[in-house]
Design a protein around this motif. Structure first.
Motif, PDB file in Angstrom:
ATOM      1  N   LEU A 213     -10.530 103.703  12.760  1.00  0.00           N
ATOM      2  CA  LEU A 213     -11.331 104.485  13.710  1.00  0.00           C
ATOM      3  C   LEU A 213     -12.267 105.471  13.004  1.00  0.00           C
ATOM      4  CD1 LEU A 213      -8.608 105.278  16.397  1.00  0.00           C
ATOM      5  CD2 LEU A 213     -10.548 103.748  16.652  1.00  0.00           C
ATOM      6  N   SER A 214     -12.594 105.221  11.789  1.00  0.00           N
ATOM      7  CA  SER A 214     -13.485 106.137  11.062  1.00  0.00           C
ATOM      8  C   SER A 214     -14.882 106.103  11.669  1.00  0.00           C
ATOM      9  CB  SER A 214     -13.556 105.736   9.587  1.00  0.00           C
ATOM     10  OG  SER A 214     -12.270 105.787   9.003  1.00  0.00           O
ATOM     11  N   GLY A 215     -15.516 107.303  11.698  1.00  0.00           N
ATOM     12  CA  GLY A 215     -16.881 107.392  12.199  1.00  0.00           C
ATOM     13  C   GLY A 215     -16.992 107.252  13.689  1.00  0.00           C
ATOM     14  N   ASN A 216     -15.973 107.676  14.449  1.00  0.00           N
ATOM     15  CA  ASN A 216     -15.990 107.552  15.904  1.00  0.00           C
ATOM     16  C   ASN A 216     -15.836 108.901  16.611  1.00  0.00           C
ATOM     17  OD1 ASN A 216     -15.974 104.613  16.984  1.00  0.00           O
ATOM     18  ND2 ASN A 216     -14.699 104.548  15.147  1.00  0.00           N
ATOM     19  N   ASN A 217     -15.908 110.016  15.848  1.00  0.00           N
ATOM     20  CA  ASN A 217     -15.756 111.348  16.439  1.00  0.00           C
ATOM     21  C   ASN A 217     -14.410 111.492  17.145  1.00  0.00           C
ATOM     22  OD1 ASN A 217     -18.360 112.190  15.612  1.00  0.00           O
ATOM     23  ND2 ASN A 217     -19.277 111.178  17.410  1.00  0.00           N
ATOM     24  N   VAL A 218     -13.398 110.895  16.557  1.00  0.00           N
ATOM     25  CA  VAL A 218     -12.047 111.003  17.109  1.00  0.00           C
ATOM     26  C   VAL A 218     -11.338 112.112  16.350  1.00  0.00           C
ATOM     27  CG1 VAL A 218      -9.879 109.804  17.518  1.00  0.00           C
ATOM     28  CG2 VAL A 218     -12.031 108.560  17.680  1.00  0.00           C
ATOM     29  N   PRO A 219     -10.676 113.043  17.041  1.00  0.00           N
ATOM     30  CA  PRO A 219      -9.987 114.135  16.347  1.00  0.00           C
ATOM     31  C   PRO A 219      -8.937 113.609  15.379  1.00  0.00           C
ATOM     32  CG  PRO A 219     -10.158 114.580  18.696  1.00  0.00           C
ATOM     33  CD  PRO A 219     -10.612 113.183  18.504  1.00  0.00           C
ATOM     34  N   ALA A 220      -8.687 114.440  14.376  1.00  0.00           N
ATOM     35  CA  ALA A 220      -7.741 114.026  13.334  1.00  0.00           C
ATOM     36  C   ALA A 220      -6.334 113.894  13.880  1.00  0.00           C
ATOM     37  CB  ALA A 220      -7.772 115.035  12.178  1.00  0.00           C
ATOM     38  N   ASP A 221      -5.980 114.808  14.815  1.00  0.00           N
ATOM     39  CA  ASP A 221      -4.621 114.705  15.356  1.00  0.00           C
ATOM     40  C   ASP A 221      -4.444 113.420  16.159  1.00  0.00           C
ATOM     41  OD1 ASP A 221      -6.404 115.417  17.257  1.00  0.00           O
ATOM     42  OD2 ASP A 221      -5.176 116.991  18.186  1.00  0.00           O
ATOM     43  N   THR A 222      -5.480 113.001  16.862  1.00  0.00           N
ATOM     44  CA  THR A 222      -5.394 111.731  17.607  1.00  0.00           C
ATOM     45  C   THR A 222      -5.261 110.558  16.650  1.00  0.00           C
ATOM     46  OG1 THR A 222      -6.770 112.693  19.347  1.00  0.00           O
ATOM     47  CG2 THR A 222      -6.532 110.301  19.332  1.00  0.00           C
ATOM     48  N   ILE A 223      -6.061 110.616  15.570  1.00  0.00           N
ATOM     49  CA  ILE A 223      -5.974 109.533  14.574  1.00  0.00           C
ATOM     50  C   ILE A 223      -4.581 109.508  13.957  1.00  0.00           C
ATOM     51  CG2 ILE A 223      -6.844 108.748  12.348  1.00  0.00           C
ATOM     52  CD1 ILE A 223      -9.588 109.829  13.166  1.00  0.00           C
ATOM     53  N   LYS A 224      -4.029 110.725  13.699  1.00  0.00           N
ATOM     54  CA  LYS A 224      -2.694 110.792  13.124  1.00  0.00           C
ATOM     55  C   LYS A 224      -1.648 110.228  14.085  1.00  0.00           C
ATOM     56  CE  LYS A 224       0.405 114.030  10.804  1.00  0.00           C
ATOM     57  NZ  LYS A 224       0.631 115.453  10.408  1.00  0.00           N
ATOM     58  N   ALA A 225      -1.792 110.585  15.360  1.00  0.00           N
ATOM     59  CA  ALA A 225      -0.846 110.042  16.353  1.00  0.00           C
ATOM     60  C   ALA A 225      -0.950 108.526  16.439  1.00  0.00           C
ATOM     61  CB  ALA A 225      -1.117 110.680  17.716  1.00  0.00           C
ATOM     62  N   ILE A 226      -2.194 108.028  16.376  1.00  0.00           N
ATOM     63  CA  ILE A 226      -2.378 106.564  16.412  1.00  0.00           C
ATOM     64  C   ILE A 226      -1.747 105.924  15.188  1.00  0.00           C
ATOM     65  CG2 ILE A 226      -4.126 104.749  16.278  1.00  0.00           C
ATOM     66  CD1 ILE A 226      -5.905 106.532  18.045  1.00  0.00           C
ATOM     67  N   GLU A 227      -1.934 106.590  14.015  1.00  0.00           N
ATOM     68  CA  GLU A 227      -1.335 106.028  12.802  1.00  0.00           C
ATOM     69  C   GLU A 227       0.187 106.026  12.891  1.00  0.00           C
ATOM     70  OE1 GLU A 227      -2.923 108.361   9.680  1.00  0.00           O
ATOM     71  OE2 GLU A 227      -4.865 107.303   9.622  1.00  0.00           O
ATOM     72  N   GLN A 228       0.753 107.093  13.463  1.00  0.00           N
ATOM     73  CA  GLN A 228       2.207 107.127  13.633  1.00  0.00           C
ATOM     74  C   GLN A 228       2.679 106.002  14.571  1.00  0.00           C
ATOM     75  OE1 GLN A 228       3.250 111.042  14.944  1.00  0.00           O
ATOM     76  NE2 GLN A 228       2.954 112.000  12.925  1.00  0.00           N
ATOM     77  N   ALA A 229       1.952 105.809  15.658  1.00  0.00           N
ATOM     78  CA  ALA A 229       2.322 104.719  16.582  1.00  0.00           C
ATOM     79  C   ALA A 229       2.213 103.361  15.901  1.00  0.00           C
ATOM     80  CB  ALA A 229       1.431 104.766  17.825  1.00  0.00           C
ATOM     81  N   LEU A 230       1.141 103.207  15.082  1.00  0.00           N
ATOM     82  CA  LEU A 230       0.978 101.932  14.378  1.00  0.00           C
ATOM     83  C   LEU A 230       2.085 101.725  13.351  1.00  0.00           C
ATOM     84  CD1 LEU A 230      -2.899 101.976  13.850  1.00  0.00           C
ATOM     85  CD2 LEU A 230      -1.623 100.566  15.452  1.00  0.00           C
ATOM     86  N   SER A 231       2.447 102.829  12.655  1.00  0.00           N
ATOM     87  CA  SER A 231       3.548 102.702  11.686  1.00  0.00           C
ATOM     88  C   SER A 231       4.860 102.374  12.398  1.00  0.00           C
ATOM     89  CB  SER A 231       3.675 103.996  10.876  1.00  0.00           C
ATOM     90  OG  SER A 231       4.038 105.082  11.729  1.00  0.00           O
ATOM     91  N   THR A 232       5.034 102.991  13.575  1.00  0.00           N
ATOM     92  CA  THR A 232       6.236 102.654  14.358  1.00  0.00           C
ATOM     93  C   THR A 232       6.253 101.167  14.722  1.00  0.00           C
ATOM     94  OG1 THR A 232       6.257 104.892  15.257  1.00  0.00           O
ATOM     95  CG2 THR A 232       7.530 103.221  16.432  1.00  0.00           C
ATOM     96  N   ASN A 233       5.100 100.660  15.131  1.00  0.00           N
ATOM     97  CA  ASN A 233       5.016  99.223  15.445  1.00  0.00           C
ATOM     98  C   ASN A 233       5.317  98.382  14.216  1.00  0.00           C
ATOM     99  OD1 ASN A 233       4.373  99.700  18.104  1.00  0.00           O
ATOM    100  ND2 ASN A 233       2.160  99.520  17.806  1.00  0.00           N
ATOM    101  N   ALA A 234       4.780  98.836  13.059  1.00  0.00           N
ATOM    102  CA  ALA A 234       5.030  98.076  11.830  1.00  0.00           C
ATOM    103  C   ALA A 234       6.510  98.094  11.478  1.00  0.00           C
ATOM    104  CB  ALA A 234       4.191  98.662  10.686  1.00  0.00           C
ATOM    105  N   ASP A 235       7.124  99.309  11.605  1.00  0.00           N
ATOM    106  CA  ASP A 235       8.563  99.382  11.328  1.00  0.00           C
ATOM    107  C   ASP A 235       9.358  98.506  12.297  1.00  0.00           C
ATOM    108  OD1 ASP A 235       8.038 101.138   9.296  1.00  0.00           O
ATOM    109  OD2 ASP A 235       8.356 102.936  10.539  1.00  0.00           O
TER     110      ASP A 235
END
Length: 672
Positions: A213-235
């Motif tokens: 989601l780089s370059g989309n004006n998405v807040p860092a905390d939202t990106i972090k939450a998305i990354e956590q959700a994605l890592s959860t899916n990966a786990d």
């Protein structure tokens, strides 16, 4: 490749389109390469016309040569992209598709949506540097196709002018999709709202493991939450795969243990079957020996029975011969009685024949007398008819006389009338005409009456003549019939006489023949009785011989009984030997039985070991299940922690927003 090239050229010819040299060159290079199997069709940076796209779409709809197609920077217009992607909808071989840098917009987005909806083989699609997000309705169709797709794993949507509205559509598609692993949305305009929509979609999507989601004006905390959700899916995916691998491994181990156990049991059963077979063989051999001894005894017994049967047969033959001699005597007496009865019967038949002949002669005489009487009756009828004829002739003569008398009367009347006319002519001159007229009338009337009577009499005479002729014909016919009947009856009488005479001769000859046959049968019976008497004497001699033979057989039976006694002694010794052998075999069987009990004990030990192993496996499986439940609990705790962090972030964002609002409000107040 040659097949695809020929198909491409044929379709170009059908559509009246010139084939692209660059396309042919690329296909030719692929055909000359030594690589076998599905290959890659790279048409990047080649400008493709609409007609060329239509031909390629039809060619690729049934092609099975390419697993990857690259169409980057081909300057495809909307119509060309639609035709090309429509052909790829039915392709089942292409796994990777690159449409980078073609400036696809509304129609292109709709075509890509249909492709994702109907294609069942695509794994990766690159749509970088297009303008798919310009038209919201078209992008909605693309997202619907993404939600319905069940094979796509990688989707690249970089630089496609995607806003927060299109991001919401992507989030809705991700909630339905169950196969996508990687989604690249860099360098778009998703924004805060779009990021939150994507984050909320990850609560339902459990397969997406990577999102850029780089370059989309998405807040860092939202990106972090998305990354956590994605890592959860990966786990989660990793744990699921590990669990499946462990389950498969345990299943294979259990199957191998079951196989080993079944092999051990089968070996043990084979050994038991072999021992049982050996025991059955020994039993069969002993039974065979006993059977042979019994057969020998049965043979002796059957020989004795055959001798007894022969004795009975000879006695029966003797009784039968006596019965035959008695029957022949009775038959002789019976034949004599029948001969006497036949003679009496023949004499009675002769008497009856004579009586029948006399009766037939009397009947014929009676018939002849009847014919004679009938002839007399016919003669009387002829006489009567002659008398009637004479009477009719007399009547005719009388009628002629009457007619002559009437003619004379007429003449007298005429003369009288003439005289009366002459006498009264003078007296009645005045009435002369009337008298003349009356006279003429009277004359005419008398003449008419005379003519009528004459005509009637002539008719009667003619009828009488015809009647007479008919009577004469009838008389002649009756005479001829009488003559013919007389001759006929005479012929019948003669024939009856000859027939009766011939029948009497035949009857006499038949009776003579029957008498001759009876005499011959009598002679034959006499000869037969003589022959039977000779046979009786022969049978008596045979009977005496049979009695002597029976005496000899009795002596032989005594000798056979002595032999049987010796054989019985031998049999008893043989039975004792067999009994000893059976005892030895029984001892062997006891030993084998002990061995079988030992084998059964070993089998029980093996089964106990198998049960212990199964118990251990169950315990290990139970431990694994507890471990899985603990891991699930950890995942649940992580989800709770993520939710808590999300709530904290939301609260922090609200506080930050309120602070910004306060700051903005204070700044505006200070300026005022």
């Amino acid at each position: 490749m040659d097949e695809f090239r020929r198909l491409y050229l044929q379709l170009c010819k059908d559509h009246d389109t010139e084939p692209e040299e660059s396309v042919l060159q690329q296909v030719k290079e692929l055909g000359s390469s030594p690589k076998h199997g599905p290959s890659r069709l790279d048409l990047s940076t080649i400008s493709l016309h609409v007609d060329t796209c239509a031909v390629l779409g039809k060619a690729l709809s049934t092609d099975r040569s390419f697993s990857e197609i690259r169409l980057a920077d081909c300057m495809l217009n909307e119509e060309g992209a639609k035709l090309l992607l429509h052909g790829l909808c039915s392709n089942t071989m292409v796994k990777n598709l690159d449409l980078k840098g073609n400036n696809l917009r509304g129609v292109g987005a709709e075509s890509i949506g249909k492709l994702l909806k109907f294609n069942k083989s695509l794994r990766s699609v690159c749509l970088e540097w297009n303008s798919l997000g310009m038209f919201a309705s078209s992008f909605t169709i693309l997202c619907e196709g993404l939600g319905a797709n069940r094979t796509l794993q990688v989707l690249d949507l970089r630089n496609n002018q995607i806003t927060h509205d299109e991001a919401a559509e992507i989030a809705a598609a991700l909630r339905k999709n169950e196969t996508l692993r990687t989604l690249d949305l860099r360098w778009n305009n998703v924004g805060i709202v779009g990021g939150r929509e994507l984050l909320s979609s990850l609560q339902q999507n459990k397969t997406l493991t990577k999102m850029e989601l780089s370059g989309n004006n998405v807040p860092a905390d939202t990106i972090k939450a998305i990354e956590q959700a994605l890592s959860t899916n990966a786990d989660r995916i990793l744990m699921t795969s590990e669990y499946q691998d462990r389950t498969r491994m345990l299943t294979s181990e259990i199957d191998s243990i079951k196989k080993d156990r079944s092999m051990q049991v089968s070996d043990l059963l084979d050994r038991i079957d072999q021992q049982n077979e050996n025991m059955s063989k020994t039993q069969r051999s002993s039974a065979h020996k006993i059977g042979r001894l019994q057969e020998a005894l049965e043979e002796r017994k059957s020989s004795f029975n055959s001798l007894a049967a022969k004795l009975k047969m000879t006695e029966a033959a003797q009784a039968l011969a006596e019965q035959k001699s008695h029957d022949l005597g009775e038959l002789l007496t019976k034949s004599r009685q029948e001969n006497n009865q036949s003679q009496v019967h023949h004499q009675a038949e002769l008497m009856k024949e004579k009586e029948d002949r006399n009766a037939s002669e009397a009947k014929m005489r009676k018939d002849l007398a009847g014919v004679h009487d009938r002839n007399l009756q016919l003669e009387t009828k002829v006489d009567e008819l002659e008398r009637r004829n004479r009477a009719l002739q007399d009547q005719v003569f009388e009628l002629k006389e009457t007619m002559a008398h009437l003619n004379a009367q007429i003449k007298v009347t005429n003369t009288q009338s003439d005289e009366r006319q002459q006498r009264e002519q003078q007296k009645h001159k005045d009435a002369m005409k009337d008298a003349e007229h009356l006279r003429q009338q009277e004359v005419s009337r008398v003449r008419l009456e005379a003519e009528e009577t004459e005509r009637v009499l002539k008719e009667r005479i003619q009828k009488m003549e015809m009647r007479r002729m008919e009577l004469e014909e009838d008389i002649s016919r009756h005479k001829s019939s009488l003559v013919s009947e007389k001759s006929k009856y005479e012929e019948q009488l003669q024939q009856a006489k000859t027939r009766i005479k011939h029948e009497q001769q035949q009857r006499v000859s038949q009776l003579e023949e029957r008498l001759r046959m009876e005499q011959m049968s009598k002679e034959e019976l006499q000869n037969h009785s003589d022959h039977q008497s000779s046979q009786v004497t022969e049978l008596q001699t045979k009977h005496t011989g049979a009695v002597m033979e029976i005496e000899g057989l009795k002596r032989k039976m005594e000798e056979i009984n002595q032999d049987l006694a010796g054989k019985n002694a031998e049999k008893m010794t043989a039975v004792e030997k067999v009994r000893l052998e059976l005892n030895q075999q029984a001892s062997k069987l006891e030993a084998e039985k002990l061995a079988n009990t030992e084998l059964n004990e070993r089998l029980e030990k093996v089964e106990k070991q198998v049960r212990d192993q199964n118990h251990r496996h169950h315990e290990e499986r139970r431990d694994l299940e507890t471990e899985v439940t603990s891991l699930r609990e950890q995942v649940r705790m992580k989800d709770a922690e993520i939710n808590r962090i999300r709530d904290d972030e939301v609260q922090r964002a609200r506080m930050l927003q309120s602070a910004i609002n306060n700051y903005v409000g204070g700044a505006t107040g200070g300026r005022s």
